[in-house]
Design an enzyme around this catalytic site. Structure first.
Site, short mmCIF file in Angstrom:
data_model
loop_
_atom_site.label_atom_id
_atom_site.label_comp_id
_atom_site.label_asym_id
_atom_site.label_seq_id
_atom_site.Cartn_x
_atom_site.Cartn_y
_atom_site.Cartn_z
N ASP A 126 0.97 -1.31 -0.20
CA ASP A 126 0.03 0.21 0.07
C ASP A 126 0.78 1.31 0.07
O ASP A 126 1.56 1.28 1.06
CB ASP A 126 -0.90 -0.10 1.22
N ASN A 160 -2.11 12.99 -3.87
CA ASN A 160 -3.34 13.29 -4.70
C ASN A 160 -3.70 14.88 -4.40
O ASN A 160 -4.03 15.70 -5.25
CB ASN A 160 -4.39 12.62 -4.72
N HIS A 218 -4.44 14.80 -9.10
CA HIS A 218 -4.73 13.18 -9.49
C HIS A 218 -3.90 13.00 -10.49
O HIS A 218 -3.70 11.60 -10.65
CB HIS A 218 -6.23 13.13 -9.90
N ASP A 276 -1.60 9.48 -10.40
CA ASP A 276 -1.82 8.45 -11.66
C ASP A 276 -0.19 8.14 -11.97
O ASP A 276 0.04 7.03 -12.13
CB ASP A 276 -2.46 9.13 -12.70
N GLU A 302 -4.84 2.12 -4.25
CA GLU A 302 -3.26 2.42 -4.27
C GLU A 302 -2.55 1.03 -3.52
O GLU A 302 -1.59 1.09 -3.06
CB GLU A 302 -2.74 3.82 -3.52
#
Length: 191
Positions: A66, A74, A79, A83, A109
């Site tokens: 994780d 973010n 965002h 990504d 994630e």
């Protein structure tokens, strides 16, 4: 004449159809953003690896990975940066995996990594190596360097009759929770 042209164009249509179907199959099994296996694909793979490890009585490692503070990445960078961080993470992992290892995006994630035929100590060392490599290699986005690290929950052993993917994921997840609670950027072994 006309018949030949017809046959030729039907041939082309069929070829295009076949190509788009294999592309759809590829898409069905892949996470669109990162190109790694998606949740369905990695769970199917897990089922296969589990049965194989059980039958041959060899060890399987199940790692839940994780990305730490992903929401903050973010929120701070947007965002698109988030990504890029996910893609960067997958590239870093894939570069360092062995031939038979399998990686998939399990959720936002979260990634699920399967390492067949490894021993507990080796798994721990391998995942700590991955974690350290990640911390040394920031993602780059729009001229910025974005540092990232991840936490890992790890289950490993020779799977028994009662061990299902869901059960082993739950155990790796519990270990991941401990890694997060303990301050993140760590690998914890399931009890």
């Amino acid at each position: 004449g006309t018949a030949t042209v017809m046959m030729y164009s039907i041939g082309l249509v069929l070829m295009a159809k076949e190509r788009s179907e294999s592309r759809l199959q590829h898409l069905a099994g892949h996470d669109v953003l990162t190109g790694t296996g998606n949740r369905r694909a990695i769970l199917e793979r897990f089922e296969f690896e589990l049965q194989r490890a059980r039958a041959a009585q060899y060890s399987l490692a199940v790692a839940m990975i994780d990305i730490d503070h992903f929401k903050r990445i973010n929120d701070v960078h947007g965002h698109l940066a988030g990504d890029e961080v996910l893609c960067h993470c997958v590239r870093q992992l894939q570069q360092r995996l062995r031939e038979g290892d399998s990686l998939g995006r399990y959720g936002g994630e979260e990634f699920l990594l399967l390492l067949p035929r490894t021993e507990g100590e080796g798994d721990l060392a391998a995942l700590n190596g991955l974690r350290e490599a990640m911390a040394r290699n920031p993602a780059r986005f729009a001229g910025l360097e974005i540092e990232l690290c991840f936490s890992v929950g790890l289950w490993c052993g020779v799977p028994g009759e009662d061990d299902t993917p869901a059960r082993l994921i739950a155990q790796a997840d519990a270990a991941l929770y401990l890694a997060k609670a303990g301050g993140r950027n760590a690998v914890r072994l399931a009890a």
